[in-house]
Write an enzyme that holds these catalytic residues in place. Structure first.
Site, PDB file in Angstrom:
ATOM      1  N   ASP A 177      30.502  29.837  20.651  1.00  0.00           N
ATOM      2  CA  ASP A 177      31.514  30.155  19.632  1.00  0.00           C
ATOM      3  C   ASP A 177      31.355  31.642  19.298  1.00  0.00           C
ATOM      4  O   ASP A 177      30.289  32.066  18.833  1.00  0.00           O
ATOM      5  CB  ASP A 177      31.235  29.266  18.412  1.00  0.00           C
ATOM      6  CG  ASP A 177      32.337  29.299  17.362  1.00  0.00           C
ATOM      7  OD1 ASP A 177      33.318  30.037  17.535  1.00  0.00           O
ATOM      8  OD2 ASP A 177      32.195  28.563  16.364  1.00  0.00           O
ATOM      9  N   HIS A 197      31.045  22.019  14.340  1.00  0.00           N
ATOM     10  CA  HIS A 197      30.564  22.344  12.992  1.00  0.00           C
ATOM     11  C   HIS A 197      29.576  21.280  12.543  1.00  0.00           C
ATOM     12  O   HIS A 197      29.963  20.171  12.205  1.00  0.00           O
ATOM     13  CB  HIS A 197      31.722  22.403  11.988  1.00  0.00           C
ATOM     14  CG  HIS A 197      32.521  23.653  12.108  1.00  0.00           C
ATOM     15  ND1 HIS A 197      33.861  23.705  11.850  1.00  0.00           N
ATOM     16  CD2 HIS A 197      32.178  24.902  12.461  1.00  0.00           C
ATOM     17  CE1 HIS A 197      34.312  24.936  12.049  1.00  0.00           C
ATOM     18  NE2 HIS A 197      33.303  25.678  12.419  1.00  0.00           N
TER      19      HIS A 197
HETATM   20 CO    CO Z   1      32.456  29.346  14.403  1.00  0.00          CO
END
Ligand code: CO
Length: 296
Positions: free
Chosen positions: A97, A165
């Protein structure tokens, strides 16, 4: 590769692809180009390199901090935006990410420098035992010293297989969290800097969705589209992922019905509360004895 790194080889590959795609995006983003074409090319590149998008590429302009991705009928032309490019790559479940900001306005280099420096300085203090509050403090101090505000209700995050997440949430200000960084943790540090108040709100017209439930669906077209959505294995997707097989109007109707059935969650774009301009930078990090920046 040493034995310790070997254990994380898929994460290293995911990070490398994410950083290659980030660099590729710098070549194709220029004034006059359609935002939609940029999004499609970035996601095609991820597949070409042997991975899949971990989430629809976020191409958020100006006062939007995150979660804007063009729909198939988006007409936006890139002009003088402050454009945040947030790329997620999933390789065998491992995720890379990374994000950066391009200043096409040529008038906001300091704002962009603020989030870039914040990540850099946060990485400098990382060791086993660094607390989340300490990371947040470095980010906050860096951004404030350059005359801007961190966005306090957005944060970095842990990463896990097929999960973009997870815990912990890594603050962009000193929130006093004494949770310590441990060896083997994989996480993203993701500061946002703004010349506004330092908070985002939820905007309208979401185009990022994620499956959350698997309740039965009666309508046949919606059911077919839901079958397609299930293939994302609970990674976020957008309408662009569905229009190769279904017309956009059917997709939109199906998403409405899936929302009502509570089978999907939507992620609306996130404008800054006072419509301040926003910059963002992000890296994925593997904590060993030293931090390894996987998306360098
Ligand atoms: Co991120």
């Amino acid at each position: 590769m040493n034995a310790e790194l070997e254990e994380y080889k898929d994460w290293i590959t995911a990070g490398k692809i994410a950083s290659d795609v980030r660099e590729y995006s710098k070549e194709i983003i220029k004034p006059g180009v359609k935002l939609l074409d940029v999004a499609n090319k970035i996601e095609d590149k991820i597949r070409e390199l042997g991975a899949i998008p971990a989430f629809p590429v976020n191409l958020s302009s100006d006062n939007f901090a995150a979660h804007y991705t063009p729909s198939p009928d988006d007409e936006t032309i890139i002009e003088k935006q402050i454009l945040k490019v947030d790329v997620g790559v999933c390789y065998k479940g491992a995720i890379g990410d990374t994000a950066f900001t391009l200043d096409l306005s040529n008038q906001n280099s300091e704002l962009i420098e603020a989030s870039r420096k914040a990540v850099e300085n946060a990485i400098k203090i990382l060791k086993v035992g660094t607390t989340l509050g300490e990371i947040g403090k470095v980010i906050e101090d860096t951004i404030v010293n350059l005359g801007f505000q961190p966005i306090r209700n957005l944060s970095g995050h842990g990463l896990d297989l097929f999960q973009i997440h997870t815990k912990p949430s890594i603050p962009n200000y000193d929130n006093g969290d004494t949770t310590e960084i441990k060896k083997g943790m994989i996480f993203a540090i993701e500061p946002f800097a703004t010349n506004g108040g330092g908070k985002i709100r939820e905007g309208s017209h979401p185009n990022i969705y994620m499956q959350t439930n698997n309740r039965p669906i009666r309508d046949m077209i919606t059911r077919k589209i839901f079958e397609e959505i299930k293939q994302f294995k609970q990674l976020p997707f957008s309408t662009r992922d569905l229009v190769a097989k279904f017309p956009l109007n059917q997709v939109k109707m199906a998403l409405k019905r899936l929302m009502m059935a509570n089978n999907i969650h939507e992620y609306p774009p996130l404008p800054e509360v006072s419509d301040g301009l926003v910059s963002q930078h992000e890296h994925t990090i593997l904590m060993l004895d030293e931090p390894v920046v996987l998306t360098k």
